[in-house]
Design a protein around this motif. Structure first.
Motif, mmCIF file in Angstrom:
data_model
loop_
_atom_site.group_PDB
_atom_site.id
_atom_site.type_symbol
_atom_site.label_atom_id
_atom_site.label_comp_id
_atom_site.label_asym_id
_atom_site.label_seq_id
_atom_site.Cartn_x
_atom_site.Cartn_y
_atom_site.Cartn_z
ATOM 1 N N UNK A 299 -3.550 2.013 9.762
ATOM 2 C CA UNK A 299 -2.462 2.522 9.063
ATOM 3 C C UNK A 299 -1.234 1.394 8.672
ATOM 4 N N UNK A 300 -1.344 0.220 9.413
ATOM 5 C CA UNK A 300 -0.284 -0.661 9.134
ATOM 6 C C UNK A 300 -0.776 -1.745 8.041
ATOM 7 N N UNK A 301 -1.960 -1.873 7.567
ATOM 8 C CA UNK A 301 -2.548 -2.602 6.591
ATOM 9 C C UNK A 301 -2.923 -1.878 5.233
ATOM 10 N N UNK A 302 -2.322 -0.585 5.123
ATOM 11 C CA UNK A 302 -2.887 0.128 4.051
ATOM 12 C C UNK A 302 -2.055 -0.194 2.857
ATOM 13 N N UNK A 303 -2.183 -1.221 2.302
ATOM 14 C CA UNK A 303 -1.142 -1.779 1.262
ATOM 15 C C UNK A 303 -1.592 -0.834 -0.298
ATOM 16 N N UNK A 304 -3.008 -0.357 -0.199
ATOM 17 C CA UNK A 304 -3.104 0.151 -1.554
ATOM 18 C C UNK A 304 -2.406 1.472 -1.743
ATOM 19 N N UNK A 305 -1.801 2.150 -0.725
ATOM 20 C CA UNK A 305 -1.066 3.349 -0.751
ATOM 21 C C UNK A 305 0.181 3.201 -0.325
ATOM 22 N N UNK A 306 0.896 1.910 -0.553
ATOM 23 C CA UNK A 306 2.262 1.821 0.236
ATOM 24 C C UNK A 306 3.337 2.616 -0.718
ATOM 25 N N UNK A 307 4.210 2.832 -0.064
ATOM 26 C CA UNK A 307 5.388 3.570 -0.696
ATOM 27 C C UNK A 307 6.295 2.327 -1.608
ATOM 28 N N UNK A 308 6.641 2.930 -2.706
ATOM 29 C CA UNK A 308 7.305 1.807 -3.633
ATOM 30 C C UNK A 308 8.683 1.674 -3.068
ATOM 31 N N UNK A 309 9.462 2.926 -2.235
ATOM 32 C CA UNK A 309 10.590 2.765 -1.656
ATOM 33 C C UNK A 309 10.432 1.754 -0.607
ATOM 34 N N UNK A 310 9.337 1.698 0.177
ATOM 35 C CA UNK A 310 9.440 0.719 1.161
ATOM 36 C C UNK A 310 9.009 -0.814 0.745
ATOM 37 N N UNK A 311 8.397 -0.941 -0.251
ATOM 38 C CA UNK A 311 8.210 -2.153 -0.899
ATOM 39 C C UNK A 311 9.757 -2.818 -1.437
ATOM 40 N N UNK A 312 10.225 -2.058 -1.966
ATOM 41 C CA UNK A 312 11.730 -2.209 -2.586
ATOM 42 C C UNK A 312 12.690 -2.677 -1.289
ATOM 43 N N UNK A 313 12.379 -2.001 -0.234
ATOM 44 C CA UNK A 313 13.361 -2.265 0.987
ATOM 45 C C UNK A 313 13.062 -3.179 1.514
ATOM 46 N N UNK A 314 11.721 -3.654 1.717
ATOM 47 C CA UNK A 314 11.129 -4.852 2.290
ATOM 48 C C UNK A 314 11.597 -6.103 1.524
ATOM 49 N N UNK A 315 11.656 -5.904 0.391
ATOM 50 C CA UNK A 315 12.042 -7.280 -0.475
ATOM 51 C C UNK A 315 13.339 -7.423 -0.517
#
Length: 422
Positions: A299-315
């Motif tokens: 569940x915590x390594x599934x980058x292939x179905x990551x949320x775009x919102x999550x990626x944006x916030x992480x960056x």
């Protein structure tokens, strides 16, 4: 203008997007190269600083650095190592400041959850006491979503998306086979003290009648009789039942249902798997055929179905952390603030680490249904924006094209050191 170097470390359980935060820190440091010289990453977080094992980011290829945005897990290695109070572990603090002084490090960024924010806060206090000019900024990260003062934590949105999708797809499977096979499927997700991850599976529930039928969270005391009665009722009504359960559900006596008796490096009780225990309970009392699965690291390594919102916030929190440090903001963390008016939008604001460290944010009561087995519309409204958008990584030969850092180490200048046991 004098330039100083920066240290970046990853701590605690990793996520699908923590490396996007690293990219945010690195990119921002490079745009301020007149003030920040080199960025060094600790091999396995704070342990790397103690061991003087520092990765020179400047030696990484441009392809590797670009690939951080779409690569899961901790690119520089993470750790579960908690600094104790200064009086109890003074040698460790002295060692850290010696390493930072030797490598001209004046900016410290630590990317993690509550324990990691505590480490950052303690280091800031120590530097002040010992007269070393170090600016310490914590960066939020936890799939558990339990950090206070931030609307949500980077890493959570992608786990929420994974869990909701998995619950939906599993329910399709069970529906198709239940007449002659499995009647009850139980999916266990992470969540030691809070049920944010399990509750996010509610997003799979819709007019199709699929998704989880029961959601069990630590905020609600587990009652065996009520659980069995509800499972029996659901199977009677629709022929099968799908359950999503957080690993940390507890009985009325406060004990974890899955308590194993051991502890991890942070002193947290080690949990031994609640899904198989619930399956045994159902088989013994209801005699239904059951299957179970534990999402665990998936569940915590599934980058292939990551949320775009999550990626944006992480960056974004990585960028903000570097900006805060350059502004002289010490012992703070960038927190996400949700605009309460639709459509969904968010901003960042600095909050004090003293108000974040070692505190957990449980789900509000208004997010939990009255019967304790589901999520309210208010809860759904909170979760829904966090899983929006697809951030697919590039693919090669049918697999995600993740990168691995070369981890070129800076030459050591100090004698070796053995970190104290926690």
């Amino acid at each position: 203008m004098t330039k100083y170097n920066a240290f970046y470390g990853q701590s605690g359980g990793v996520t699908a997007v923590i490396n996007a935060t690293a990219a945010g820190v690195i990119d921002t440091a490079r745009t301020h190269c007149d003030r920040i010289g080199s960025v060094y990453a600790g091999v396995n977080g704070i342990v790397g600083a103690l061991n003087e094992e520092l990765v020179d980011i400047g030696q990484e290829s441009s392809d590797n650095l670009a690939g951080l945005l779409h690569t899961p897990s901790g690119a520089f290695g993470s750790c579960r190592f908690k600094l104790q109070d200064l009086t109890a572990q003074r040698a460790e603090y002295v060692r850290l400041l010696e390493v930072f002084k030797a490598h001209d490090i004046r900016y410290f960024f630590y990317n993690g959850g509550g324990d990691s924010q505590d480490t950052t806060h303690k280091l800031s206090q120590c530097a002040k006491e010992m007269g070393y000019p170090l600016t310490c900024v914590g960066i939020p990260k936890t799939i558990d979503n339990d950090l206070p003062l931030t609307d949500n934590s980077p890493g959570f949105g992608s786990v929420a998306k994974y869990v909701a999708i998995s619950a939906l797809e599993a329910s399709y499977d069970v529906e198709s086979m239940h007449s002659s096979s499995t009647k009850v499927f139980i999916m266990e997700v992470m969540g030691r003290h809070t049920g944010w991850i399990a509750a996010a599976s509610c997003l799979a529930q819709d007019e199709r009648g699929l998704g989880p039928d029961l959601i069990l969270v630590p905020e609600v005391v587990f009652d065996k009789a009520s659980f069995l009665a509800r499972v029996d009722q659901v199977v009677a009504e629709k022929g099968f039942c799908v359950v999503v359960v957080a690993e940390g559900i507890k009985a009325a006596d406060g004990k974890f249902i899955s308590e194993s008796g051991s502890t991890d490096a942070f002193g947290h009780t080690q949990l031994g798997g609640v899904a198989p225990r619930l399956v045994d309970l159902i088989k013994q009392n209801l005699s239904y055929k059951c299957h179970w699965a534990v999402c665990d690291y998936l569940q915590r390594s599934a980058r292939h179905i990551a949320s775009q919102v999550d990626v944006d916030q992480a960056y974004a929190v990585g960028r903000a952390a570097a900006e805060y440090a350059l502004q002289g903001r010490d012992s703070v963390m960038p927190a996400i603030v949700r605009d309460e008016h639709p459509p969904y939008s968010w901003t960042l604001t600095p909050v004090l680490l003293s108000d974040v460290a070692n505190r957990e944010k449980a789900m509000p009561e208004e997010y939990i249904s009255e019967d304790g087995f589901g999520v309210t519309e208010a809860g759904r409204a909170y979760f829904a924006p966090l899983i929006q958008g697809e951030a697919h990584p590039p693919y090669e030969n049918g697999l995600p094209a993740y990168v691995r850092m070369s981890k070129s180490l800076v030459r050591k200048k100090l004698a070796s050191h053995t970190p104290q046991n926690n």
